[in-house]
Design a protein around this motif. Structure first.
Motif, PDB file in Angstrom:
ATOM      1  N   LYS A 154     -19.696   8.184  57.759  1.00  0.00           N
ATOM      2  CA  LYS A 154     -19.080   9.320  57.079  1.00  0.00           C
ATOM      3  C   LYS A 154     -19.976   9.836  55.955  1.00  0.00           C
ATOM      4  N   LEU A 155     -20.556   8.914  55.195  1.00  0.00           N
ATOM      5  CA  LEU A 155     -21.374   9.310  54.047  1.00  0.00           C
ATOM      6  C   LEU A 155     -22.635  10.035  54.492  1.00  0.00           C
ATOM      7  N   ILE A 156     -23.282   9.552  55.548  1.00  0.00           N
ATOM      8  CA  ILE A 156     -24.486  10.209  56.070  1.00  0.00           C
ATOM      9  C   ILE A 156     -24.180  11.659  56.419  1.00  0.00           C
ATOM     10  N   GLU A 157     -23.030  11.874  57.032  1.00  0.00           N
ATOM     11  CA  GLU A 157     -22.620  13.226  57.413  1.00  0.00           C
ATOM     12  C   GLU A 157     -22.282  14.082  56.197  1.00  0.00           C
ATOM     13  N   ASN A 158     -21.591  13.489  55.227  1.00  0.00           N
ATOM     14  CA  ASN A 158     -21.067  14.277  54.113  1.00  0.00           C
ATOM     15  C   ASN A 158     -22.109  14.643  53.060  1.00  0.00           C
ATOM     16  N   VAL A 159     -23.099  13.778  52.816  1.00  0.00           N
ATOM     17  CA  VAL A 159     -24.101  14.143  51.805  1.00  0.00           C
ATOM     18  C   VAL A 159     -24.881  15.384  52.234  1.00  0.00           C
ATOM     19  N   LYS A 160     -25.055  15.537  53.539  1.00  0.00           N
ATOM     20  CA  LYS A 160     -25.774  16.713  54.032  1.00  0.00           C
ATOM     21  C   LYS A 160     -24.908  17.961  53.931  1.00  0.00           C
ATOM     22  N   SER A 161     -23.653  17.858  54.368  1.00  0.00           N
ATOM     23  CA  SER A 161     -22.787  19.029  54.340  1.00  0.00           C
ATOM     24  C   SER A 161     -22.435  19.443  52.912  1.00  0.00           C
ATOM     25  N   ALA A 162     -22.355  18.445  51.992  1.00  0.00           N
ATOM     26  CA  ALA A 162     -22.015  18.739  50.591  1.00  0.00           C
ATOM     27  C   ALA A 162     -23.249  19.016  49.737  1.00  0.00           C
ATOM     28  N   ASN A 163     -24.438  18.867  50.327  1.00  0.00           N
ATOM     29  CA  ASN A 163     -25.692  19.140  49.619  1.00  0.00           C
ATOM     30  C   ASN A 163     -25.856  18.254  48.382  1.00  0.00           C
ATOM     31  N   ILE A 164     -25.554  16.960  48.546  1.00  0.00           N
ATOM     32  CA  ILE A 164     -25.717  15.979  47.468  1.00  0.00           C
ATOM     33  C   ILE A 164     -26.985  15.179  47.739  1.00  0.00           C
ATOM     34  N   PRO A 165     -27.963  15.193  46.842  1.00  0.00           N
ATOM     35  CA  PRO A 165     -29.256  14.551  47.110  1.00  0.00           C
ATOM     36  C   PRO A 165     -29.156  13.076  47.487  1.00  0.00           C
ATOM     37  N   ARG A 166     -28.423  12.301  46.691  1.00  0.00           N
ATOM     38  CA  ARG A 166     -28.253  10.866  46.961  1.00  0.00           C
ATOM     39  C   ARG A 166     -26.858  10.451  46.517  1.00  0.00           C
ATOM     40  N   MET A 167     -26.221   9.593  47.307  1.00  0.00           N
ATOM     41  CA  MET A 167     -24.870   9.164  46.955  1.00  0.00           C
ATOM     42  C   MET A 167     -24.658   7.717  47.362  1.00  0.00           C
ATOM     43  N   VAL A 168     -23.926   6.988  46.518  1.00  0.00           N
ATOM     44  CA  VAL A 168     -23.579   5.594  46.781  1.00  0.00           C
ATOM     45  C   VAL A 168     -22.067   5.465  46.687  1.00  0.00           C
ATOM     46  N   VAL A 169     -21.472   4.751  47.635  1.00  0.00           N
ATOM     47  CA  VAL A 169     -20.030   4.479  47.621  1.00  0.00           C
ATOM     48  C   VAL A 169     -19.827   2.972  47.585  1.00  0.00           C
ATOM     49  N   THR A 170     -19.155   2.493  46.530  1.00  0.00           N
ATOM     50  CA  THR A 170     -18.875   1.063  46.412  1.00  0.00           C
ATOM     51  C   THR A 170     -17.587   0.737  47.166  1.00  0.00           C
ATOM     52  N   ILE A 211     -22.653  18.192  40.500  1.00  0.00           N
ATOM     53  CA  ILE A 211     -23.002  16.966  41.220  1.00  0.00           C
ATOM     54  C   ILE A 211     -24.162  17.216  42.179  1.00  0.00           C
ATOM     55  N   GLN A 212     -24.231  18.418  42.727  1.00  0.00           N
ATOM     56  CA  GLN A 212     -25.355  18.765  43.594  1.00  0.00           C
ATOM     57  C   GLN A 212     -26.680  18.769  42.838  1.00  0.00           C
ATOM     58  N   ASN A 213     -26.610  18.894  41.516  1.00  0.00           N
ATOM     59  CA  ASN A 213     -27.814  18.904  40.685  1.00  0.00           C
ATOM     60  C   ASN A 213     -28.131  17.541  40.066  1.00  0.00           C
ATOM     61  N   THR A 214     -27.388  16.519  40.482  1.00  0.00           N
ATOM     62  CA  THR A 214     -27.677  15.171  39.989  1.00  0.00           C
ATOM     63  C   THR A 214     -28.674  14.468  40.907  1.00  0.00           C
ATOM     64  N   ALA A 215     -29.334  13.453  40.360  1.00  0.00           N
ATOM     65  CA  ALA A 215     -30.279  12.674  41.158  1.00  0.00           C
ATOM     66  C   ALA A 215     -29.557  11.700  42.073  1.00  0.00           C
ATOM     67  N   CYS A 216     -28.366  11.247  41.654  1.00  0.00           N
ATOM     68  CA  CYS A 216     -27.572  10.338  42.477  1.00  0.00           C
ATOM     69  C   CYS A 216     -26.140  10.339  41.957  1.00  0.00           C
ATOM     70  N   PHE A 217     -25.196  10.336  42.884  1.00  0.00           N
ATOM     71  CA  PHE A 217     -23.774  10.312  42.551  1.00  0.00           C
ATOM     72  C   PHE A 217     -23.187   9.005  43.073  1.00  0.00           C
ATOM     73  N   VAL A 218     -22.497   8.261  42.194  1.00  0.00           N
ATOM     74  CA  VAL A 218     -21.915   6.967  42.559  1.00  0.00           C
ATOM     75  C   VAL A 218     -20.406   7.019  42.352  1.00  0.00           C
ATOM     76  N   CYS A 219     -19.640   6.555  43.345  1.00  0.00           N
ATOM     77  CA  CYS A 219     -18.194   6.452  43.197  1.00  0.00           C
ATOM     78  C   CYS A 219     -17.685   5.357  44.117  1.00  0.00           C
ATOM     79  N   ASN A 220     -16.394   5.020  44.012  1.00  0.00           N
ATOM     80  CA  ASN A 220     -15.863   3.999  44.915  1.00  0.00           C
ATOM     81  C   ASN A 220     -15.259   4.649  46.163  1.00  0.00           C
ATOM     82  N   GLN A 221     -14.784   3.806  47.078  1.00  0.00           N
ATOM     83  CA  GLN A 221     -14.325   4.275  48.383  1.00  0.00           C
ATOM     84  C   GLN A 221     -13.133   5.229  48.271  1.00  0.00           C
TER      85      GLN A 221
END
Length: 309
Positions: free
Chosen positions: A207-223, A175-185
């Motif tokens: 929470k998401l702003i904090e977690n994408v940095k700590s988890a090293n995920i380039p882009r993430m969306v939560v529905t 997931i860290q190597n994906t361009a964007c990760f999408v999941c629900n709440q």
């Protein structure tokens, strides 16, 4: 040039009650059988923007398998890399309540191992000139690794579909190597080992702003259902995309349509907010139909400039 989608085909058997649903009781209603599977849904959703995705998958040798192929072809999906094999499709049995939500389901997943052979035999033809890759991350690890290796070789972005979050947790590095990760709440809570169920949009975004940095995920969306969606990137881009108010008939497939819109928008140069708006519009159009059939759109309706030649 096209978006490549890789994953499973399912047959969805859905039951809808005519009257108030009674748990453990006999309910008179309507039963329908439709084509499903998150990857198949995404391929069809992309095709419904009058794009021409390439779908890498399996069907079986039954009449239903042939029907799946023909329907995809009618939507202008490239089916050159779909093989017909014994027991090639999964089955999803679901019961819906009067609000269009699933209240019980059973799933039978097919073995997707032959997809590894499809990729081996056709790697260059599938990936070299594609615009981007959307992969069902739940597939056998051998297949997923082949896709990521091809993406690296041909310098293509990968977008992940995830049905089973326990698998996503095990495959964090992918997931860290994906361009964007999408999941629900709820899925985000499982992924980050926290309880997000009662958070509002602003709290979820923080929470998401904090977690994408700590988890090293380039882009993430939560529905977040009727609350819309929140997004954040490691580069500092973040925001809240509101939902569209529609009459809900069937919520299945909405998350797939949302991801299809987000990935398509990002692949063709849209901002995170604009990509989420495309996803929201596609998802709302699916929710409005009882058979999860998205209406057709033109790329220009989303501000997309795409060469289909």
């Amino acid at each position: 040039m096209s978006i490549v989608v890789i994953g499973a085909v399912f047959v969805d058997i859905k039951g809808y009650p005519f009257n108030t649903y009674i748990p453990k009781g006999r309910n008179v209603g309507r039963v329908v059988q439709v084509h499903g599977g998150v990857a198949r849904n995404v391929a069809e959703d992309i095709a419904n923007i009058e794009l021409r995705p390439t779908f890498v998958s399996l069907v079986d040798n039954t009449g239903m398998g042939q029907d799946v192929l023909q329907t995809l072809k009618n939507h202008k999906v490239n089916t050159d890399y779909i093989w017909a094999v014994e027991d090639g499709m999964g089955t999803w049995l679901a019961i819906f309540d009067n609000d269009g939500d699933v209240i019980g389901s059973i799933s039978k997943r097919p073995s997707l191992k032959p997809i590894a052979n499809i990729i081996e035999e056709n790697e260059e033809a599938i990936f070299k000139d594609c615009d981007g890759i959307i992969i069902e991350l739940d597939m056998e690890k051998e297949i997923v690794k082949k896709v990521f290796n091809a993406a690296k070789k041909y310098q293509k972005d990968v977008y992940a579909l995830v049905s089973n979050m326990s698998i996503a947790v095990e495959r964090r590095q992918m997931i860290q190597n994906t361009a964007c990760f999408v999941c629900n709440q709820q899925e985000a809570g499982i992924f980050f080992s926290e309880d997000y169920d009662n958070l509002n949009e602003e709290e979820m975004l923080a929470k998401l702003i904090e977690n994408v940095k700590s988890a090293n995920i380039p882009r993430m969306v939560v529905t977040m259902g009727e609350k819309g969606a929140v997004f954040a990137t490691m580069d500092g881009e973040n925001g809240i995309c509101p939902s569209k108010k529609v009459e809900v008939k069937d919520t299945t497939g909405a998350g797939d349509a949302f991801l299809a819109g987000v990935a398509t928008g990002l692949i063709y140069g849209k901002s995170m907010m604009d990509a989420c708006k495309i996803g929201t519009r596609l998802a709302s159009s699916v929710i409005c139909t009882s058979e999860s059939v998205c209406p057709r759109f033109l790329p220009s309706e989303f501000g997309l400039e795409v060469n289909n030649d």
